[in-house]
Design a protein around this motif. Structure first.
Motif, PDB file in Angstrom:
ATOM      1  N   ASP A   1       0.815  -1.208   0.000  1.00 32.75           N
ATOM      2  CA  ASP A   1       0.000   0.000   0.000  1.00 32.75           C
ATOM      3  C   ASP A   1       0.858   1.271   0.000  1.00 32.75           C
ATOM      4  OD1 ASP A   1      -2.222  -1.632   0.098  1.00 32.75           O
ATOM      5  OD2 ASP A   1      -2.745  -1.140   2.174  1.00 32.75           O
TER       6      ASP A   1
ATOM      7  N   SER B   1      -7.615   7.741 -10.119  1.00 35.42           N
ATOM      8  CA  SER B   1      -7.386   7.516 -11.543  1.00 35.42           C
ATOM      9  C   SER B   1      -8.422   8.224 -12.399  1.00 35.42           C
ATOM     10  CB  SER B   1      -7.343   6.028 -11.874  1.00 35.42           C
ATOM     11  OG  SER B   1      -8.604   5.439 -11.731  1.00 35.42           O
TER      12      SER B   1
ATOM     13  N   ALA C   1       2.570   1.914  -3.402  1.00 34.87           N
ATOM     14  CA  ALA C   1       1.581   2.315  -4.406  1.00 34.87           C
ATOM     15  C   ALA C   1       1.140   3.762  -4.182  1.00 34.87           C
ATOM     16  CB  ALA C   1       0.377   1.383  -4.358  1.00 34.87           C
ATOM     17  N   LEU C   2       0.903   4.137  -2.934  1.00 39.62           N
ATOM     18  CA  LEU C   2       0.468   5.505  -2.645  1.00 39.62           C
ATOM     19  C   LEU C   2       1.562   6.532  -2.928  1.00 39.62           C
ATOM     20  CD1 LEU C   2      -1.640   4.873   0.570  1.00 39.62           C
ATOM     21  CD2 LEU C   2      -2.479   5.470  -1.720  1.00 39.62           C
TER      22      LEU C   2
ATOM     23  N   VAL D   1      -7.051   1.081  -0.173  1.00 36.41           N
ATOM     24  CA  VAL D   1      -6.087   1.692  -1.097  1.00 36.41           C
ATOM     25  C   VAL D   1      -6.532   1.479  -2.543  1.00 36.41           C
ATOM     26  CG1 VAL D   1      -3.713   1.585  -1.950  1.00 36.41           C
ATOM     27  CG2 VAL D   1      -4.158   1.667   0.490  1.00 36.41           C
ATOM     28  N   GLU D   2      -7.054   0.305  -2.865  1.00 34.38           N
ATOM     29  CA  GLU D   2      -7.572   0.076  -4.218  1.00 34.38           C
ATOM     30  C   GLU D   2      -8.674   1.070  -4.540  1.00 34.38           C
ATOM     31  OE1 GLU D   2      -8.769  -3.922  -5.042  1.00 34.38           O
ATOM     32  OE2 GLU D   2      -6.728  -4.691  -4.865  1.00 34.38           O
TER      33      GLU D   2
ATOM     34  N   LEU E   1       1.634   6.961  -6.636  1.00 31.60           N
ATOM     35  CA  LEU E   1       0.455   7.723  -7.022  1.00 31.60           C
ATOM     36  C   LEU E   1       0.671   9.213  -6.751  1.00 31.60           C
ATOM     37  CD1 LEU E   1      -2.350   7.151  -8.171  1.00 31.60           C
ATOM     38  CD2 LEU E   1      -3.212   7.231  -5.842  1.00 31.60           C
TER      39      LEU E   1
ATOM     40  N   GLU F   1      -9.079   4.064  -3.210  1.00 27.86           N
ATOM     41  CA  GLU F   1      -8.444   5.380  -3.348  1.00 27.86           C
ATOM     42  C   GLU F   1      -7.763   5.520  -4.707  1.00 27.86           C
ATOM     43  OE1 GLU F   1      -5.147   8.076  -0.989  1.00 27.86           O
ATOM     44  OE2 GLU F   1      -6.120   6.426   0.070  1.00 27.86           O
ATOM     45  N   LEU F   2      -7.096   4.471  -5.155  1.00 25.75           N
ATOM     46  CA  LEU F   2      -6.430   4.495  -6.457  1.00 25.75           C
ATOM     47  C   LEU F   2      -7.444   4.633  -7.589  1.00 25.75           C
ATOM     48  CD1 LEU F   2      -3.730   1.711  -5.957  1.00 25.75           C
ATOM     49  CD2 LEU F   2      -3.336   4.161  -6.113  1.00 25.75           C
ATOM     50  N   GLU F   3      -8.550   3.930  -7.498  1.00 29.28           N
ATOM     51  CA  GLU F   3      -9.577   4.015  -8.532  1.00 29.28           C
ATOM     52  C   GLU F   3     -10.184   5.409  -8.593  1.00 29.28           C
ATOM     53  OE1 GLU F   3     -12.380   0.821  -8.040  1.00 29.28           O
ATOM     54  OE2 GLU F   3     -10.791  -0.680  -8.211  1.00 29.28           O
TER      55      GLU F   3
ATOM     56  N   PRO G   1      -3.063   5.938 -14.550  1.00 28.75           N
ATOM     57  CA  PRO G   1      -2.705   4.765 -13.737  1.00 28.75           C
ATOM     58  C   PRO G   1      -3.512   3.553 -14.185  1.00 28.75           C
ATOM     59  CG  PRO G   1      -4.139   6.239 -12.504  1.00 28.75           C
ATOM     60  CD  PRO G   1      -3.963   6.838 -13.864  1.00 28.75           C
TER      61      PRO G   1
ATOM     62  N   LEU H   1      -4.653  -0.105 -13.038  1.00 28.42           N
ATOM     63  CA  LEU H   1      -4.774  -0.914 -11.820  1.00 28.42           C
ATOM     64  C   LEU H   1      -5.186  -2.324 -12.154  1.00 28.42           C
ATOM     65  CD1 LEU H   1      -6.683   1.765  -9.792  1.00 28.42           C
ATOM     66  CD2 LEU H   1      -4.243   1.367  -9.851  1.00 28.42           C
TER      67      LEU H   1
END
Length: 135
Positions: free
Chosen positions: A86, A123, A89-90, A115-116, A93, A118-120, A133, A135
């Motif tokens: 995590d 993005s 990855a952060l 975290v997934e 990002l 948050e990434l989505e 990004p 994923l």
């Protein structure tokens, strides 16, 4: 550092560079680099959170007047070969949010559900600024 470098692509996939190699690359990417690197392939290298964080922090440290330095960082973590976690990855990002990354590939990375999510969310916003990004 790479004070002047015409290299635009570097693929180190499956070379087991581990964190030591990732941190060496990070040092080379730090200012006062004028490197024109556009794509950095790091799949299947045993890079953990420490190495990913080093690369991310190097990219965010690049001087603002070096607009040529945009790295499309390709991290393919299939079969758990780059357990960046995590935190890594952060950090990557966050480097993407500064405009220092064009593409960040995090396919098959084991991340927590929060975290997934948050990434989505990020993005969707980031694509409007040219950062993509995967994923």
């Amino acid at each position: 550092s790479l004070e002047c470098c015409s290299l635009t692509e570097l693929n180190l996939g499956s070379n087991r560079i581990m964190d030591a190699g990732a941190l060496g690359l990070a040092a080379a990417l730090r200012p006062p680099t004028k490197c024109r690197l556009r794509r950095l392939g790091l799949r299947r290298n045993g890079i953990t959170e420490s190495g990913a964080t080093g690369i991310a922090r190097a990219l965010t440290a690049v001087a603002d007047n070096v607009s040529q330095t945009h790295v499309g960082l390709d991290i393919d973590l299939s079969r758990n070969r780059n357990p960046i976690g995590d935190g890594g990855a952060l950090e990557l990002l966050a480097a993407g949010a500064t405009g220092r990354l064009r593409v960040l590939v995090l396919e098959m990375v084991r991340l927590s559900a929060s975290v997934e999510s948050e990434l989505e969310q990020f993005s969707q916003v980031a694509q409007h600024r040219g950062f993509v990004p995967f994923l």
